[in-house]
Design a protein around this motif. Sequence first.
Motif, PDB file in Angstrom:
ATOM      1  N   TYR A 112    -109.851  -0.840  62.473  1.00 54.77           N
ATOM      2  CA  TYR A 112    -109.012  -0.378  61.362  1.00 54.77           C
ATOM      3  C   TYR A 112    -109.251   1.107  61.116  1.00 54.77           C
ATOM      4  O   TYR A 112    -110.390   1.554  60.993  1.00 54.77           O
ATOM      5  CB  TYR A 112    -109.315  -1.165  60.092  1.00 54.77           C
ATOM      6  CG  TYR A 112    -108.491  -0.704  58.905  1.00 54.77           C
ATOM      7  CD1 TYR A 112    -107.161  -1.092  58.774  1.00 54.77           C
ATOM      8  CD2 TYR A 112    -109.042   0.140  57.943  1.00 54.77           C
ATOM      9  CE1 TYR A 112    -106.401  -0.650  57.703  1.00 54.77           C
ATOM     10  CE2 TYR A 112    -108.278   0.576  56.865  1.00 54.77           C
ATOM     11  CZ  TYR A 112    -106.962   0.181  56.756  1.00 54.77           C
ATOM     12  OH  TYR A 112    -106.202   0.627  55.696  1.00 54.77           O
ATOM     13  N   LYS A 113    -108.148   1.868  61.054  1.00 52.41           N
ATOM     14  CA  LYS A 113    -108.218   3.306  60.805  1.00 52.41           C
ATOM     15  C   LYS A 113    -107.689   3.587  59.397  1.00 52.41           C
ATOM     16  O   LYS A 113    -106.481   3.512  59.151  1.00 52.41           O
ATOM     17  CB  LYS A 113    -107.390   4.077  61.839  1.00 52.41           C
ATOM     18  CG  LYS A 113    -107.782   3.786  63.282  1.00 52.41           C
ATOM     19  CD  LYS A 113    -109.238   4.126  63.571  1.00 52.41           C
ATOM     20  CE  LYS A 113    -109.596   3.852  65.026  1.00 52.41           C
ATOM     21  NZ  LYS A 113    -111.038   4.101  65.299  1.00 52.41           N
ATOM     22  N   PRO A 114    -108.577   3.917  58.452  1.00 45.99           N
ATOM     23  CA  PRO A 114    -108.147   4.113  57.059  1.00 45.99           C
ATOM     24  C   PRO A 114    -107.181   5.268  56.871  1.00 45.99           C
ATOM     25  O   PRO A 114    -106.346   5.235  55.975  1.00 45.99           O
ATOM     26  CB  PRO A 114    -109.470   4.359  56.321  1.00 45.99           C
ATOM     27  CG  PRO A 114    -110.428   4.818  57.374  1.00 45.99           C
ATOM     28  CD  PRO A 114    -110.031   4.100  58.616  1.00 45.99           C
ATOM     29  N   ALA A 115    -107.268   6.273  57.711  1.00 49.88           N
ATOM     30  CA  ALA A 115    -106.364   7.418  57.575  1.00 49.88           C
ATOM     31  C   ALA A 115    -104.912   7.014  57.830  1.00 49.88           C
ATOM     32  O   ALA A 115    -103.981   7.598  57.264  1.00 49.88           O
ATOM     33  CB  ALA A 115    -106.769   8.530  58.538  1.00 49.88           C
ATOM     34  N   LEU A 116    -104.737   5.986  58.669  1.00 49.02           N
ATOM     35  CA  LEU A 116    -103.390   5.515  59.010  1.00 49.02           C
ATOM     36  C   LEU A 116    -103.047   4.207  58.310  1.00 49.02           C
ATOM     37  O   LEU A 116    -101.870   3.855  58.195  1.00 49.02           O
ATOM     38  CB  LEU A 116    -103.268   5.324  60.529  1.00 49.02           C
ATOM     39  CG  LEU A 116    -103.550   6.546  61.411  1.00 49.02           C
ATOM     40  CD1 LEU A 116    -103.525   6.143  62.883  1.00 49.02           C
ATOM     41  CD2 LEU A 116    -102.533   7.644  61.135  1.00 49.02           C
TER      42      LEU A 116
END
Length: 216
Positions: A112-116
Motif C-alpha cells: 500500500y502506497k499512502p501517497a497514492l
Amino acid sequence: MRSMSALASISAEVFKGVLPCGKWDCECAFRHQKGCCCAGLDLHELEVKMFRKMMTLVSTVSQLGDSIYDVIGSKRVAFTVFLGANVKCIGPFPRNTTIPYDVIILNDGDGYKPALGVFTASCSGLYSFTFTVYSKVAKPSERMFYKVQLVKNGVVVASTVENNKQDSEDSATQVVLLVLQRGDQVYVELKTGRQLCGNIQGLNIFSGHLVYPIPT
C-alpha cells in the motif's frame, strides 16, 4: 518316557512334505521361543524395509513442508489503513477520486502506497479486500449523499451507496475476493459529486491480504 524335545526331533525327521516357506526352520519352533525364529529372518527383512519406507516418507513430508513455506510462508502481504481524526470531510470532487487513507496500521510487503492511496500486488494470487465507509451529516435535515467503490485496474468491482435525508449517520462494509496478477492495482474511490463527512478516526477503513499465491 521320552522328552518333548526328543519327540519333536522324531516328528521333524519323519515329515516328508513341503515346508510352507523355504527359509523357515521347523526345528526352531521346538527348541527356541516361538517369536525368536522360524519367520525371524522374514520379519527382520520386513522391519528393515518398513523402516526405510518410513524414513523416505519423513523426508518427503519435510520437503513438502519446505515447498509450502516457499510458496506461502515467504509471501507476507497484508495491510490495514484508515482515515485519521484530522480528516473532517472528503469531496465533493469533479471526478472520481481515490480516498487518501492516511493512517497505516499494517503494511506487510509494502504493497500500500499512502501517497497514492493505492495497493499494488507484489505477486499473483487470490486476495481478500475489505472496506468500511462511515459518514454523518451536520444537521438532521441534511442529505447524506455518497458512493464509495472498490476499483481494480480502473474497473469497479464493488460499491456502497447512500442517498437520503432520513439518516443522520450511516456505515457499510464490503468484503471482496479478487484474483490479481503481479502489478495489478486496487484502491477505494469516492464517486463524482459525492461527499463523506464526520470521518471519526478508525471508521473509514481499507484493508487487504494475500489468501494464497498463484504460480505464473
